[in-house]
Design an enzyme around this catalytic site. Structure first.
Site, PDB file in Angstrom:
ATOM      1  N   CYS A  73      51.023 -70.524  47.102  1.00 13.20           N
ATOM      2  CA  CYS A  73      51.796 -70.615  48.335  1.00 13.20           C
ATOM      3  C   CYS A  73      51.634 -72.015  48.927  1.00 13.20           C
ATOM      4  CB  CYS A  73      51.316 -69.563  49.328  1.00 13.20           C
ATOM      5  SG  CYS A  73      52.143 -69.637  50.936  1.00 13.20           S
ATOM      6  N   CYS A  76      49.573 -71.907  52.429  1.00 11.03           N
ATOM      7  CA  CYS A  76      48.139 -71.615  52.601  1.00 11.03           C
ATOM      8  C   CYS A  76      47.310 -71.738  51.329  1.00 11.03           C
ATOM      9  CB  CYS A  76      47.973 -70.219  53.180  1.00 11.03           C
ATOM     10  SG  CYS A  76      48.430 -68.895  52.031  1.00 11.03           S
ATOM     11  N   CYS A 121      53.675 -63.884  51.221  1.00 12.40           N
ATOM     12  CA  CYS A 121      52.270 -64.194  50.958  1.00 12.40           C
ATOM     13  C   CYS A 121      51.365 -63.280  51.781  1.00 12.40           C
ATOM     14  CB  CYS A 121      52.015 -65.664  51.311  1.00 12.40           C
ATOM     15  SG  CYS A 121      50.289 -66.160  51.179  1.00 12.40           S
ATOM     16  N   CYS A 124      49.331 -65.800  54.577  1.00 11.01           N
ATOM     17  CA  CYS A 124      49.999 -66.437  55.717  1.00 11.01           C
ATOM     18  C   CYS A 124      51.279 -65.727  56.135  1.00 11.01           C
ATOM     19  CB  CYS A 124      50.273 -67.913  55.440  1.00 11.01           C
ATOM     20  SG  CYS A 124      51.576 -68.232  54.225  1.00 11.01           S
ATOM     21  N   CYS A 144      61.934 -63.396  42.278  1.00 10.89           N
ATOM     22  CA  CYS A 144      62.825 -64.540  42.397  1.00 10.89           C
ATOM     23  C   CYS A 144      62.330 -65.382  43.577  1.00 10.89           C
ATOM     24  CB  CYS A 144      64.247 -64.037  42.615  1.00 10.89           C
ATOM     25  SG  CYS A 144      65.480 -65.331  42.569  1.00 10.89           S
TER      26      CYS A 144
END
Length: 155
Positions: A73, A76, A121, A124, A144
């Site tokens: 991510c 984070c 995520c 975060c 996706c």
């Protein structure tokens, strides 16, 4: 005897529930103000992660990333996908058939008028993309992902 049997089954059920909890429950949340997110992210990443926007198809350099490593991510640094789960979907966005267990959470999204599974995520809460049932074996899933929401960390 019946009470002991019932208590034993209840204990086994509680243990099974505890063992089946996802890793997401043990991942510490990262909560920042809107101003802090704007400082931390590029405008494009901010729009995707914090506003659930979608990047233009074919625009991500991660489409051509084929080295071994981790896709994390951008907000984070939580590892979300291993490179061995990436595949060429032909959609114009980086696609994966498996996520790292417990590192993503899902919810139903009605943004385009029909229900879709949006994923984000677990640390975060940043929006990454949508999950579809048209991916390759062994999972049949297609995560996706907006490339701007990820960073690649080579192995």
């Amino acid at each position: 005897m019946l009470r002991r049997h019932f208590l034993s089954l209840a204990g086994i059920g509680a243990l099974a529930a505890a063992c089946s909890r996802s890793e997401a429950e043990t991942i510490a949340s990262l909560k920042l103000s809107d101003a802090e997110w704007k400082k931390r992210l590029s405008p494009a990443a901010y729009n995707v992660l914090r506003r659930a926007a979608t990047e233009r198809p074919g625009s991500s350099p991660l489409l051509n990333e084929h080295r071994k490593g981790i896709f994390a991510c951008i907000g984070c640094d939580l590892a979300l996908f291993n490179s061995d789960a990436k595949f060429e979907s032909g959609t114009g966005w980086p696609s994966f058939f498996r996520a790292i267990p417990g590192h993503l959470q899902t919810r139903t999204d009605f943004a385009i008028g029909i229900p879709r599974t949006e994923y984000h995520c677990a640390r975060c809460g940043g929006h990454h993309g949508h999950l579809f049932d048209d991916g390759p074996a062994p999972t049949g899933k297609r995560y996706c992902n907006n490339g701007v929401a990820l960073k690649f960390i080579p192995a």
